[in-house]
Write a protein that holds these residues in place. Structure first.
Motif, PDB file in Angstrom:
ATOM      1  N   GLY A  49       1.453  -3.777  16.025  1.00 14.55           N
ATOM      2  CA  GLY A  49       0.254  -3.866  14.931  1.00 14.55           C
ATOM      3  C   GLY A  49       0.073  -2.396  14.384  1.00 14.55           C
ATOM      4  N   GLN A  50       0.998  -1.777  14.327  1.00 15.90           N
ATOM      5  CA  GLN A  50       0.891  -0.283  13.789  1.00 15.90           C
ATOM      6  C   GLN A  50       1.241  -0.587  12.194  1.00 15.90           C
ATOM      7  N   ILE A  51       0.439   0.437  11.525  1.00 23.70           N
ATOM      8  CA  ILE A  51       0.804   0.287  10.118  1.00 23.70           C
ATOM      9  C   ILE A  51       2.156   0.946   9.798  1.00 23.70           C
ATOM     10  N   LEU A  52       3.059   0.277   8.986  1.00 20.11           N
ATOM     11  CA  LEU A  52       4.272   0.961   8.843  1.00 20.11           C
ATOM     12  C   LEU A  52       4.155   1.848   7.426  1.00 20.11           C
ATOM     13  N   GLU A  53       5.073   3.093   7.666  1.00 24.33           N
ATOM     14  CA  GLU A  53       5.196   3.965   6.279  1.00 24.33           C
ATOM     15  C   GLU A  53       5.675   3.270   5.326  1.00 24.33           C
ATOM     16  N   TYR A  54       5.523   3.786   3.994  1.00 24.54           N
ATOM     17  CA  TYR A  54       5.973   3.041   2.790  1.00 24.54           C
ATOM     18  C   TYR A  54       7.215   2.882   2.945  1.00 24.54           C
ATOM     19  N   GLU A  55       8.335   3.744   3.294  1.00 26.18           N
ATOM     20  CA  GLU A  55       9.466   3.413   3.454  1.00 26.18           C
ATOM     21  C   GLU A  55       9.859   2.291   4.344  1.00 26.18           C
ATOM     22  N   GLU A  56       9.367   2.424   5.340  1.00 29.84           N
ATOM     23  CA  GLU A  56       9.515   1.554   6.531  1.00 29.84           C
ATOM     24  C   GLU A  56       8.924   0.057   6.031  1.00 29.84           C
ATOM     25  N   ALA A  57       7.809  -0.094   5.349  1.00 28.81           N
ATOM     26  CA  ALA A  57       7.459  -1.453   4.980  1.00 28.81           C
ATOM     27  C   ALA A  57       8.687  -1.949   3.959  1.00 28.81           C
ATOM     28  N   MET A  58       8.949  -1.155   3.080  1.00 27.45           N
ATOM     29  CA  MET A  58       9.988  -1.552   1.995  1.00 27.45           C
ATOM     30  C   MET A  58      11.143  -2.247   2.737  1.00 27.45           C
ATOM     31  N   SER A  59      11.889  -1.332   3.791  1.00 28.44           N
ATOM     32  CA  SER A  59      12.972  -2.035   4.305  1.00 28.44           C
ATOM     33  C   SER A  59      12.956  -2.941   5.236  1.00 28.44           C
TER      34      SER A  59
END
Ligand SMILES: [Mn+2]
Length: 325
Positions: A49-59
């Protein structure tokens, strides 16, 4: 062609050995570039349930898009299942489902509408997508009408992305919706059809669901649109326009539902999409051959944000049971 010309000039300059080592270097580089990114840690973060960093979310989303593209539009399931209705950002309910019903024992069929409205939309959808990656074939995420940019630009999701990701929000908004447009429309399990809204006018056969186009963002396909939007009604005969939802959505009555079930040798339908006060309702009394289901249709809702007691339905062979979450 360019490689061939380069190769010829290499052979002329360095001889065959030099050219061979160049080819090896070229191929090892290409293999390295094509190696898929390791997203294990990103999946773990999403699961917690942690919010992903932008780059992580994209991957994370790029990986999911690649996987979901391969899913059939109609998923066929065997064994014990749990049907889960709309969660709409209700991360608490989604976690509760996974902790009470292990994917080792059950196939969990989520009926769509993961974003919009609720308090933890990103956490909820990422959690479910992470579980889908981890328990392939045992977590099925069907598409709901809110898994479309036309809707989730207006009911909360786009705004949440803006608040969390600032100026990067448009890229994630598009990427999430690309992922959503690859979610399957329906699942069939032991004579029951799971689908977000229900049957569409003109839908006669399951084959039509199988043939629905992938990546139909709006969706612009008429059958796909109605599957996601239509509601059952005991007070219409065939199909009638749904004026309260508008936009081409319809009500379907007993007759077309009976015909559809008969044509496709189905016992009944499990759908979500409507927030009934008790978290569920049965409609269209009839013989299904399933204990606990003496109606042709079950409507189920699993989000606690409407003052509703969230429900799920457990289905094992010939027995169905609706339980509070
Ligand atoms: Mn819905």
């Amino acid at each position: 062609m360019r490689i061939v010309i380069q190769l010829k000039s290499f052979i002329q300059r360095t001889g065959l050995d030099g050219a061979m080592s160049w080819i090896k270097r070229l191929f090892s580089r290409e293999v390295e570039e094509e190696k898929p990114e390791d997203i294990t840690d990103i999946v773990k973060k999403a699961e917690q349930g942690q919010i992903l960093e932008y780059e992580e979310a994209m991957s994370f989303l790029n990986y999911l898009e690649g996987q979901l593209k391969l899913e059939p539009q109609l998923v066929r399931v065997k064994g014990k299942v749990v049907f889960i209705g709309d969660t709409h950002g209700d991360y608490i309910s989604s976690r509760e489902v996974l902790s009470r019903f292990s994917p080792d024992e059950y196939t969990l069929i989520f009926l769509g509408d993961y974003v919009d409205r609720g308090e933890n939309q990103i956490e909820n959808v990422n959690f479910l997508l992470a579980k889908y990656i981890k328990h392939r074939k045992k977590i099925i995420l069907l598409r709901g009408n809110h898994e479309s940019p036309v809707i989730n630009q207006s009911y909360g999701f786009m705004e949440v992305l803006y608040h969390v990701y600032g100026s990067y929000w448009p890229f994630l908004f598009i990427k999430y919706n690309e992922v959503f447009s690859n979610l399957p429309y329906a699942a069939k399990v032991n004579g029951l059809l799971a689908i977000h809204g229900g049957i569409a006018e003109g839908l006669k056969s399951l084959k039509q669901i199988e043939k629905l186009p992938k990546k139909d963002m709006i969706p612009s396909n008429k059958l796909a649109f109605e599957i996601l939007w239509n509601d059952p009604s005991a007070s219409v005969e065939g199909f009638s326009e749904n004026l309260s939802r508008g936009g081409g959505t319809k009500y379907y009555g007993r007759l077309p539902l009976e015909a559809f079930l008969k044509e496709n040798k189905l016992k009944g339908i499990v759908r979500a999409h409507e927030a009934y006060p008790d978290g569920y309702t049965f409609l269209f009394e009839g013989e299904t051959g399933i204990k606990g289901m003496d109606h042709l249709l079950l409507s189920i809702f699993t989000c606690r944000y409407y003052g509703i007691d969230p429900k799920v339905a457990i289905f094992d062979k010939d027995k169905l049971e609706v339980v509070s979450l």
